[in-house]
Write a protein that holds these residues in place. Structure first.
Motif, PDB file in Angstrom:
ATOM      1  N   GLY A 148       0.825  -1.194   0.000  1.00 25.73           N
ATOM      2  CA  GLY A 148       0.000   0.000   0.000  1.00 25.73           C
ATOM      3  C   GLY A 148       0.864   1.251   0.000  1.00 25.73           C
ATOM      4  O   GLY A 148       2.053   1.195   0.311  1.00 25.73           O
ATOM      5  N   LYS A 149       0.258   2.362  -0.363  1.00 24.60           N
ATOM      6  CA  LYS A 149       0.955   3.646  -0.392  1.00 24.60           C
ATOM      7  C   LYS A 149       0.115   4.643   0.390  1.00 24.60           C
ATOM      8  O   LYS A 149      -1.085   4.776   0.172  1.00 24.60           O
ATOM      9  CB  LYS A 149       1.135   4.123  -1.834  1.00 24.60           C
ATOM     10  N   ASN A 150       0.764   5.363   1.314  1.00 28.39           N
ATOM     11  CA  ASN A 150       0.045   6.305   2.147  1.00 28.39           C
ATOM     12  C   ASN A 150       0.946   7.501   2.448  1.00 28.39           C
ATOM     13  O   ASN A 150       1.636   7.540   3.463  1.00 28.39           O
ATOM     14  CB  ASN A 150      -0.418   5.640   3.446  1.00 28.39           C
ATOM     15  N   GLY A 151       0.989   8.472   1.531  1.00 27.69           N
ATOM     16  CA  GLY A 151       1.871   9.613   1.713  1.00 27.69           C
ATOM     17  C   GLY A 151       1.451  10.774   0.840  1.00 27.69           C
ATOM     18  O   GLY A 151       0.318  10.848   0.365  1.00 27.69           O
ATOM     19  N   TYR A 152       2.378  11.682   0.592  1.00 27.12           N
ATOM     20  CA  TYR A 152       2.068  12.860  -0.215  1.00 27.12           C
ATOM     21  C   TYR A 152       3.349  13.446  -0.793  1.00 27.12           C
ATOM     22  O   TYR A 152       4.460  13.195  -0.300  1.00 27.12           O
ATOM     23  CB  TYR A 152       1.334  13.921   0.626  1.00 27.12           C
ATOM     24  N   ASN A 153       3.177  14.218  -1.874  1.00 32.01           N
ATOM     25  CA  ASN A 153       4.287  14.979  -2.439  1.00 32.01           C
ATOM     26  C   ASN A 153       3.956  16.468  -2.325  1.00 32.01           C
ATOM     27  O   ASN A 153       3.124  16.852  -1.513  1.00 32.01           O
ATOM     28  CB  ASN A 153       4.573  14.554  -3.883  1.00 32.01           C
ATOM     29  N   ARG A 154       4.546  17.308  -3.134  1.00 32.89           N
ATOM     30  CA  ARG A 154       4.339  18.755  -3.010  1.00 32.89           C
ATOM     31  C   ARG A 154       2.932  19.192  -3.400  1.00 32.89           C
ATOM     32  O   ARG A 154       2.478  20.264  -3.006  1.00 32.89           O
ATOM     33  CB  ARG A 154       5.355  19.509  -3.871  1.00 32.89           C
ATOM     34  N   THR A 155       2.229  18.379  -4.177  1.00 33.89           N
ATOM     35  CA  THR A 155       0.925  18.811  -4.690  1.00 33.89           C
ATOM     36  C   THR A 155      -0.250  17.913  -4.318  1.00 33.89           C
ATOM     37  O   THR A 155      -1.397  18.361  -4.334  1.00 33.89           O
ATOM     38  CB  THR A 155       0.963  18.917  -6.228  1.00 33.89           C
ATOM     39  N   HIS A 156       0.010  16.644  -4.005  1.00 32.45           N
ATOM     40  CA  HIS A 156      -1.096  15.701  -3.821  1.00 32.45           C
ATOM     41  C   HIS A 156      -0.839  14.706  -2.682  1.00 32.45           C
ATOM     42  O   HIS A 156       0.323  14.375  -2.382  1.00 32.45           O
ATOM     43  CB  HIS A 156      -1.332  14.889  -5.101  1.00 32.45           C
TER      44      HIS A 156
ATOM     45  N   LEU B  41      -1.110  10.868  -2.009  1.00 34.09           N
ATOM     46  CA  LEU B  41      -1.056   9.687  -2.867  1.00 34.09           C
ATOM     47  C   LEU B  41      -1.373   8.459  -2.014  1.00 34.09           C
ATOM     48  O   LEU B  41      -0.525   7.989  -1.245  1.00 34.09           O
ATOM     49  CB  LEU B  41       0.322   9.565  -3.516  1.00 34.09           C
ATOM     50  N   ILE B  42      -2.594   7.966  -2.136  1.00 36.60           N
ATOM     51  CA  ILE B  42      -3.095   6.886  -1.281  1.00 36.60           C
ATOM     52  C   ILE B  42      -3.419   5.679  -2.146  1.00 36.60           C
ATOM     53  O   ILE B  42      -4.197   5.780  -3.101  1.00 36.60           O
ATOM     54  CB  ILE B  42      -4.372   7.331  -0.530  1.00 36.60           C
ATOM     55  N   GLY B  43      -2.839   4.534  -1.826  1.00 34.96           N
ATOM     56  CA  GLY B  43      -3.101   3.340  -2.617  1.00 34.96           C
ATOM     57  C   GLY B  43      -3.307   2.111  -1.749  1.00 34.96           C
ATOM     58  O   GLY B  43      -2.466   1.794  -0.900  1.00 34.96           O
ATOM     59  N   ASN B  44      -4.435   1.433  -1.925  1.00 37.54           N
ATOM     60  CA  ASN B  44      -4.738   0.192  -1.213  1.00 37.54           C
ATOM     61  C   ASN B  44      -4.662   0.389   0.307  1.00 37.54           C
ATOM     62  O   ASN B  44      -4.020  -0.375   1.028  1.00 37.54           O
ATOM     63  CB  ASN B  44      -3.767  -0.917  -1.648  1.00 37.54           C
ATOM     64  N   ILE B  45      -5.317   1.455   0.774  1.00 39.76           N
ATOM     65  CA  ILE B  45      -5.242   1.851   2.180  1.00 39.76           C
ATOM     66  C   ILE B  45      -6.650   2.020   2.746  1.00 39.76           C
ATOM     67  O   ILE B  45      -7.567   2.465   2.069  1.00 39.76           O
ATOM     68  CB  ILE B  45      -4.454   3.182   2.317  1.00 39.76           C
TER      69      ILE B  45
ATOM     70  N   GLN C  23      -6.630   5.077   7.832  1.00 37.88           N
ATOM     71  CA  GLN C  23      -5.231   5.420   7.612  1.00 37.88           C
ATOM     72  C   GLN C  23      -5.097   6.654   6.736  1.00 37.88           C
ATOM     73  O   GLN C  23      -4.228   7.503   6.957  1.00 37.88           O
ATOM     74  CB  GLN C  23      -4.508   4.227   6.974  1.00 37.88           C
ATOM     75  N   MET C  24      -5.927   6.750   5.722  1.00 31.52           N
ATOM     76  CA  MET C  24      -5.915   7.927   4.849  1.00 31.52           C
ATOM     77  C   MET C  24      -6.224   9.188   5.646  1.00 31.52           C
ATOM     78  O   MET C  24      -5.545  10.219   5.510  1.00 31.52           O
ATOM     79  CB  MET C  24      -6.920   7.742   3.721  1.00 31.52           C
ATOM     80  N   LEU C  25      -7.245   9.129   6.495  1.00 34.76           N
ATOM     81  CA  LEU C  25      -7.627  10.293   7.288  1.00 34.76           C
ATOM     82  C   LEU C  25      -6.544  10.682   8.281  1.00 34.76           C
ATOM     83  O   LEU C  25      -6.362  11.868   8.575  1.00 34.76           O
ATOM     84  CB  LEU C  25      -8.942  10.020   8.026  1.00 34.76           C
ATOM     85  N   ASN C  26      -5.821   9.714   8.791  1.00 28.28           N
ATOM     86  CA  ASN C  26      -4.722  10.016   9.709  1.00 28.28           C
ATOM     87  C   ASN C  26      -3.648  10.853   9.012  1.00 28.28           C
ATOM     88  O   ASN C  26      -3.130  11.826   9.566  1.00 28.28           O
ATOM     89  CB  ASN C  26      -4.117   8.718  10.247  1.00 28.28           C
ATOM     90  N   THR C  27      -3.339  10.495   7.752  1.00 24.17           N
ATOM     91  CA  THR C  27      -2.360  11.256   6.979  1.00 24.17           C
ATOM     92  C   THR C  27      -2.857  12.667   6.684  1.00 24.17           C
ATOM     93  O   THR C  27      -2.133  13.651   6.861  1.00 24.17           O
ATOM     94  CB  THR C  27      -2.056  10.530   5.652  1.00 24.17           C
ATOM     95  N   VAL C  28      -4.101  12.782   6.250  1.00 26.78           N
ATOM     96  CA  VAL C  28      -4.672  14.088   5.906  1.00 26.78           C
ATOM     97  C   VAL C  28      -4.802  14.973   7.137  1.00 26.78           C
ATOM     98  O   VAL C  28      -4.479  16.167   7.100  1.00 26.78           O
ATOM     99  CB  VAL C  28      -6.041  13.913   5.213  1.00 26.78           C
TER     100      VAL C  28
END
Length: 231
Positions: free
Chosen positions: A151-159, A161-165, A169-174
């Motif tokens: 799975g992928k759960n992170g971000y870059n300068r603009t977006h 990027l969440i995959g198979n999460i 977990q997504m809300l924790n990152t945001v």
């Protein structure tokens, strides 16, 4: 029984890096359960690694106490109050439990071991604050992911990027990115992919709507964690 220790400066500990000491304690196959707490080393890199699902292994090195607690509880650092004499100290935690049951339970065990080692107890208080709540509007727009590994759960300068999460977990990152509490009221338990703009929370909300989700403001009692010495 758990192995608990705080390292002292000696020839042996000076020769070995903190991560090497912790690595040896948690990767010996014969070790079923261990907990090691070392003093951090200034000017040495920090890091974080956990793999509860395959080996019950958790490592977090050269971090301040607020960061360690935030990592284990998912609470914001500004919701964590620690003693003044702990603010500039660094620690490294290494834990292994080959017979773990679930990740939440293991995180609680590590917190309790950490607090006991430092002679601290937790006092919980609540304050009413503004938060965001995530709800499902159109489930047809959200495609659940099945039978994919990793799975992928992170971000870059603009977006983001969440995959198979999972949603949680997504809300924790945001929420940590925007330093605001977000609660999940979707009731969704599956895993999903998301690509969301992160230049503003307004644009993140607009992109979530493309997935059939809505993120709106609300009020709630928010926990604050204060840690004090038992003696």
């Amino acid at each position: 029984r758990p192995v608990m220790q705080i390292s002292k400066k000696s020839t042996e500990t000076e020769e070995l890096k903190t991560i090497d000491l912790g690595y040896k304690t948690t990767t010996i196959n014969e070790t079923m359960f261990s907990f090691s707490l070392f003093k951090g080393i200034e000017n040495e890199g920090s890091g974080y690694l956990f793999d509860f699902n395959s080996e019950g292994n958790y490592q977090n090195w050269n971090q301040d106490l607020s960061t360690l607690i935030s990592n284990l509880t998912n609470a914001f650092k500004n919701h964590i109050i620690i003693p003044k004499d702990q603010k500039d100290k660094l620690y490294s935690v290494f834990y292994k439990n080959s017979l773990f049951k679930n990740e939440k339970e293991e995180r609680n065990k590590i917190i309790n071991l950490l607090l006991n080692s430092l002679g601290l107890i937790e006092n919980l208080t609540y304050k009413e604050e503004s938060i965001y709540v995530l709800k499902i509007v159109d489930k047809k727009k959200l495609q659940e992911i099945f039978n994919e590994k990793g799975g992928k759960n992170g971000y870059n300068r603009t977006h983001f990027l969440i995959g198979n999460i999972k949603i949680e977990q997504m809300l924790n990152t945001v929420s940590k990115f925007y330093n605001t509490v977000i609660r999940d009221e979707t009731g969704l338990l599956g895993k999903y992919d998301f690509i969301l703009r992160n230049d503003s929370i307004e644009n993140t909300i607009k992109d979530l709507e493309l997935y059939g989700l809505t993120l709106g403001k609300s009020r709630a009692r928010i926990p604050y964690y204060e840690y004090v010495y038992t003696r």
